[in-house]
Design a protein around this motif. Structure first.
Motif, short mmCIF file in Angstrom:
data_model
loop_
_atom_site.label_atom_id
_atom_site.label_comp_id
_atom_site.label_asym_id
_atom_site.label_seq_id
_atom_site.Cartn_x
_atom_site.Cartn_y
_atom_site.Cartn_z
N ALA A 6 1.12 -1.39 0.00
CA ALA A 6 -0.49 -0.23 0.02
C ALA A 6 0.34 1.18 -0.13
O ALA A 6 2.35 1.28 0.38
CB ALA A 6 -1.04 -0.21 1.55
N VAL A 7 0.47 1.77 -0.77
CA VAL A 7 1.05 3.21 -1.41
C VAL A 7 0.05 4.74 -0.40
O VAL A 7 -0.89 4.68 -1.59
CB VAL A 7 1.75 3.57 -2.32
CG1 VAL A 7 2.78 5.04 -2.24
CG2 VAL A 7 3.07 2.65 -1.98
N GLU A 8 0.86 5.34 0.55
CA GLU A 8 -0.48 6.48 0.98
C GLU A 8 0.23 7.44 0.91
O GLU A 8 0.98 7.89 1.33
CB GLU A 8 -1.38 6.32 2.75
CG GLU A 8 -1.87 4.95 2.33
CD GLU A 8 -2.99 4.67 1.45
OE1 GLU A 8 -3.40 5.87 1.00
OE2 GLU A 8 -3.50 3.95 0.95
N PHE A 9 -0.49 9.06 0.50
CA PHE A 9 -0.22 9.94 0.52
C PHE A 9 -0.57 11.37 1.75
O PHE A 9 -1.92 11.16 1.90
CB PHE A 9 -0.50 11.35 -0.95
CG PHE A 9 0.29 10.14 -1.83
CD1 PHE A 9 1.77 10.32 -1.98
CD2 PHE A 9 -0.26 9.20 -2.66
CE1 PHE A 9 2.11 9.29 -3.03
CE2 PHE A 9 0.12 8.39 -3.51
CZ PHE A 9 1.97 8.05 -4.36
N GLU A 10 0.10 12.24 2.05
CA GLU A 10 -0.14 13.12 3.31
C GLU A 10 0.41 14.67 2.04
O GLU A 10 1.80 14.94 2.33
CB GLU A 10 0.40 12.85 4.34
CG GLU A 10 -0.15 13.89 5.37
CD GLU A 10 0.36 13.72 6.67
OE1 GLU A 10 0.47 14.65 7.97
OE2 GLU A 10 0.87 12.55 7.45
N PHE A 11 -0.65 15.58 2.56
CA PHE A 11 -0.42 16.75 1.96
C PHE A 11 0.00 17.23 3.13
O PHE A 11 -0.14 17.40 4.22
CB PHE A 11 -1.39 17.03 1.65
CG PHE A 11 -2.11 16.38 0.42
CD1 PHE A 11 -1.07 16.75 -1.48
CD2 PHE A 11 -3.27 16.03 0.16
CE1 PHE A 11 -1.44 16.73 -2.14
CE2 PHE A 11 -3.69 16.15 -1.45
CZ PHE A 11 -2.77 16.14 -2.37
#
Length: 156
Positions: free
Chosen positions: A85-90
């Motif tokens: 899984a690859v997640e992003f946070e601004f």
């Protein structure tokens, strides 16, 4: 310091034999950050980059990279990953990427998680470099690992 596991008695590099190890559920998480100008960040948030959906492409790239880790990093075992899984946070000045890799097997998935995070960050850079060439990728690190003989570990 413990004995190096990838170096034999003659100093030659070799792949570690994991055949005698027990299969356990293993998971690793890694992170990294790409810093960029506010204009670039807003363009990514608005999904208005000329090359397309930056985060969707970076997610796929990270997952694909995790699956190819043994082809990229010498002496890594090819692994049958059960989940990536690859997640992003601004952030105020960029994007934080967190990657997770999991399997049931004889060896850990730290390199797969690190490869996923790194490649996702590189993909964000690649898709955004027309707007800003001096973005900075930083702070790539292992956050945690679980499973195996050495047990669980979490970064401070």
């Amino acid at each position: 310091m413990s004995k190096l596991t990838h170096i034999d008695g003659d100093g030659a590099a070799h792949m570690v034999d994991v055949s005698a190890k027990d299969d356990t559920i293993r998971e690793a998480r890694a992170e990294g950050v790409i810093h960029m100008a506010a204009e670039v960040l807003e363009t990514i948030k608005a999904n208005a980059m000329k090359k397309g959906d930056v985060l969707a492409t970076a997610r796929i790239a990270g997952i694909m990279a995790a699956k190819k880790t043994s082809e990229l990093i010498p002496l890594c075992h090819p692994l049958a990953l059960s989940k990536v899984a690859v997640e992003f946070e601004f952030l105020d000045d960029g994007i934080r990427v967190e990657a997770m890799a999991r399997l049931t097997g004889k060896t850990g998935v730290e390199m797969e998680a690190l490869t996923a995070a790194s490649t996702a960050l590189l993909t964000v850079y690649d898709m955004s470099k027309a707007m800003q060439k001096d973005m900075v990728i930083s702070d790539i690190r292992l956050l945690s690992k679980s499973g195996g003989k050495s047990g669980d570990w979490t970064a401070e």
